[in-house]
Design a protein around this motif. Structure first.
Motif, mmCIF file in Angstrom:
data_model
loop_
_atom_site.group_PDB
_atom_site.id
_atom_site.type_symbol
_atom_site.label_atom_id
_atom_site.label_comp_id
_atom_site.label_asym_id
_atom_site.label_seq_id
_atom_site.Cartn_x
_atom_site.Cartn_y
_atom_site.Cartn_z
ATOM 1 N N TYR A 93 -28.291 -22.265 16.387
ATOM 2 C CA TYR A 93 -27.338 -23.327 16.703
ATOM 3 C C TYR A 93 -27.467 -24.531 15.781
ATOM 4 C CZ TYR A 93 -31.070 -25.566 19.598
ATOM 5 O OH TYR A 93 -32.235 -26.137 20.068
ATOM 6 N N VAL A 94 -26.368 -25.282 15.734
ATOM 7 C CA VAL A 94 -26.274 -26.483 14.916
ATOM 8 C C VAL A 94 -26.350 -27.697 15.840
ATOM 9 C CG1 VAL A 94 -24.862 -27.776 13.277
ATOM 10 C CG2 VAL A 94 -24.842 -25.272 13.242
ATOM 11 N N VAL A 95 -27.049 -28.736 15.400
ATOM 12 C CA VAL A 95 -27.198 -29.965 16.177
ATOM 13 C C VAL A 95 -26.557 -31.129 15.434
ATOM 14 C CG1 VAL A 95 -28.878 -31.686 16.962
ATOM 15 C CG2 VAL A 95 -29.279 -29.259 17.410
ATOM 16 N N ASP A 96 -25.817 -31.962 16.169
ATOM 17 C CA ASP A 96 -25.305 -33.203 15.589
ATOM 18 C C ASP A 96 -25.314 -34.294 16.649
ATOM 19 O OD1 ASP A 96 -22.929 -32.197 17.028
ATOM 20 O OD2 ASP A 96 -21.862 -33.796 15.986
ATOM 21 N N PHE A 97 -25.236 -35.543 16.197
ATOM 22 C CA PHE A 97 -25.180 -36.701 17.084
ATOM 23 C C PHE A 97 -23.909 -37.479 16.761
ATOM 24 C CE2 PHE A 97 -29.525 -35.365 17.103
ATOM 25 C CZ PHE A 97 -29.968 -35.601 18.397
ATOM 26 N N PHE A 98 -23.165 -37.844 17.799
ATOM 27 C CA PHE A 98 -21.830 -38.419 17.612
ATOM 28 C C PHE A 98 -21.491 -39.303 18.809
ATOM 29 C CE2 PHE A 98 -20.873 -35.579 20.888
ATOM 30 C CZ PHE A 98 -19.554 -35.737 21.304
ATOM 31 N N PHE A 99 -20.302 -39.905 18.817
ATOM 32 C CA PHE A 99 -19.739 -40.475 20.041
ATOM 33 C C PHE A 99 -18.220 -40.406 19.933
ATOM 34 C CE2 PHE A 99 -20.658 -43.935 17.179
ATOM 35 C CZ PHE A 99 -19.659 -44.883 17.317
ATOM 36 N N THR A 100 -17.580 -40.272 21.063
ATOM 37 C CA THR A 100 -16.155 -39.910 21.092
ATOM 38 C C THR A 100 -15.242 -40.990 20.534
ATOM 39 O OG1 THR A 100 -15.904 -40.718 23.377
ATOM 40 C CG2 THR A 100 -16.491 -38.398 23.078
ATOM 41 N N PHE A 131 -24.795 -34.190 20.742
ATOM 42 C CA PHE A 131 -25.334 -35.207 21.649
ATOM 43 C C PHE A 131 -24.612 -36.536 21.446
ATOM 44 C CE2 PHE A 131 -28.650 -32.127 20.781
ATOM 45 C CZ PHE A 131 -29.245 -31.902 22.025
ATOM 46 N N SER A 132 -24.109 -37.121 22.523
ATOM 47 C CA SER A 132 -23.447 -38.419 22.431
ATOM 48 C C SER A 132 -24.494 -39.527 22.369
ATOM 49 C CB SER A 132 -22.537 -38.660 23.630
ATOM 50 O OG SER A 132 -22.084 -39.999 23.629
ATOM 51 N N ILE A 133 -24.382 -40.400 21.368
ATOM 52 C CA ILE A 133 -25.311 -41.522 21.256
ATOM 53 C C ILE A 133 -24.795 -42.737 22.021
ATOM 54 C CG2 ILE A 133 -26.087 -40.691 19.012
ATOM 55 C CD1 ILE A 133 -24.481 -43.050 17.762
ATOM 56 N N MET A 134 -23.647 -42.587 22.662
ATOM 57 C CA MET A 134 -23.051 -43.666 23.457
ATOM 58 C C MET A 134 -22.727 -43.120 24.852
ATOM 59 S SD MET A 134 -19.979 -46.086 22.037
ATOM 60 C CE MET A 134 -19.490 -47.590 22.876
ATOM 61 N N PRO A 135 -23.753 -42.641 25.546
ATOM 62 C CA PRO A 135 -23.532 -41.917 26.803
ATOM 63 C C PRO A 135 -22.982 -42.771 27.939
ATOM 64 C CG PRO A 135 -25.863 -42.345 26.475
ATOM 65 C CD PRO A 135 -25.176 -42.738 25.212
ATOM 66 N N ALA A 136 -23.132 -44.087 27.836
ATOM 67 C CA ALA A 136 -22.616 -44.951 28.910
ATOM 68 C C ALA A 136 -21.114 -44.785 29.079
ATOM 69 C CB ALA A 136 -22.962 -46.415 28.620
ATOM 70 N N THR A 137 -20.414 -44.566 27.984
ATOM 71 C CA THR A 137 -18.963 -44.378 28.054
ATOM 72 C C THR A 137 -18.560 -42.909 27.907
ATOM 73 O OG1 THR A 137 -18.787 -44.832 25.690
ATOM 74 C CG2 THR A 137 -18.483 -46.678 27.178
ATOM 75 N N ASP A 138 -19.424 -42.117 27.288
ATOM 76 C CA ASP A 138 -19.111 -40.690 27.102
ATOM 77 C C ASP A 138 -19.576 -39.891 28.318
ATOM 78 O OD1 ASP A 138 -17.860 -41.011 24.694
ATOM 79 O OD2 ASP A 138 -19.616 -40.523 23.480
ATOM 80 N N THR A 139 -18.793 -39.985 29.366
ATOM 81 C CA THR A 139 -19.063 -39.225 30.592
ATOM 82 C C THR A 139 -18.647 -37.774 30.388
ATOM 83 O OG1 THR A 139 -16.849 -39.688 31.436
ATOM 84 C CG2 THR A 139 -18.594 -41.288 31.954
ATOM 85 N N PRO A 140 -19.040 -36.869 31.279
ATOM 86 C CA PRO A 140 -18.590 -35.476 31.156
ATOM 87 C C PRO A 140 -17.073 -35.356 31.066
ATOM 88 C CG PRO A 140 -20.375 -35.597 32.730
ATOM 89 C CD PRO A 140 -20.035 -37.018 32.360
#
Length: 250
Positions: A93-100, A131-140
């Motif tokens: 698998y490939v891993v990246d970090f982002f936010f929507t 993985f979202s680096i801004m999880p407070a706003t990136d809800t499921p």
């Protein structure tokens, strides 16, 4: 005796002399297996295939003599399910970090990953962890919308959210992919556009540079179509596609 007859006798003598001197040597070389056809099996065995060359180049990341493995993690995906590193065991698998809401590099990274997804969409042993680096706003729910907008359909592509501190720590120490909060970053965040490649046993793998050192990451921003960015850096998506295939065949 005519002149032509002398010529025939001379030619016959040369042939006879050749047979006496060289034929025994040829026979001996054949018996000792010293005759090698350069276009035959011997040369083919000696030369590794292109895949073998590439496979040798996929090194492990070692720290203090220990191969670097993906650390334990537990986050929630776009479907509200808990996903851990164990869900990826047996998969490449490939891993990246982002936010929507990222307005700069994230859309380009996601498009490149969707292209990789399409190449391995039928392979159940392939996956992606974003993985979202801004999880407070990136809800499921937000991640679910993002997945639909980008055409993320592979069942093993999980967009993950959770506690921000743990995600940032996973990025910076688990994968050595930079993530941070900065004043001049997009919406207060900055992160690397690199991808990490993980093998079926959870080890980080990569090609090596000219000095034999692991490159660790793959550039995730530049597309195959672009070929090169404004700074002269070549795209590495083609390389990543090839290396995924190599690890899937291990």
């Amino acid at each position: 005796m005519k002149k032509n007859n002398y010529s025939y006798i001379g030619i016959a003598f040369i042939i006879l002399l050749f047979g006496i001197i060289f034929i025994p040597k040829i026979v001996n070389r054949i018996k000792s297996d010293k005759v090698v056809d350069n276009t035959g099996r011997s040369e083919q065995i000696a030369k590794p295939t292109e895949d073998e060359k590439k496979a040798k180049a996929l090194s492990f990341i070692e720290i203090n003599g220990q191969r670097k493995k993906v650390p334990n993690f537990s986050f929630t995906n776009q479907d509200g399910k808990t996903i851990t590193q164990k869900d990826y065991l047996g998969k490449v698998y490939v891993v990246d970090f982002f936010f929507t809401t990222c307005p700069t590099i994230c859309p380009r990274m996601s498009k490149n990953l969707v292209e990789i997804q399409e190449l391995y969409k039928e392979n159940s042993n392939f996956g992606i962890a974003s993985f979202s680096i801004m999880p407070a706003t990136d809800t499921p729910e937000i991640l679910k919308d993002y997945a639909e907008n980008y055409g993320i359909t592979h069942p093993n592509w999980h967009l993950l959210t959770g506690e921000q501190e743990k995600i940032h720590q996973l990025a910076n120490t688990g994968f050595n992919i930079y993530v941070g909060e900065v004043e001049d970053g997009a919406l207060g965040f900055a992160h690397s556009g690199d991808f990490a490649l993980i093998d079926k046993n959870g080890y980080i793998r990569s090609r090596t540079d000219a000095f034999g050192n692991p490159k660790i990451f793959y550039k995730g921003i530049i597309s195959e179509q672009e070929k090169m960015d404004e700074d002269g850096n070549a795209q590495e998506i083609s390389m990543l596609k090839e290396d995924i295939r190599i690890l899937l065949e291990e």
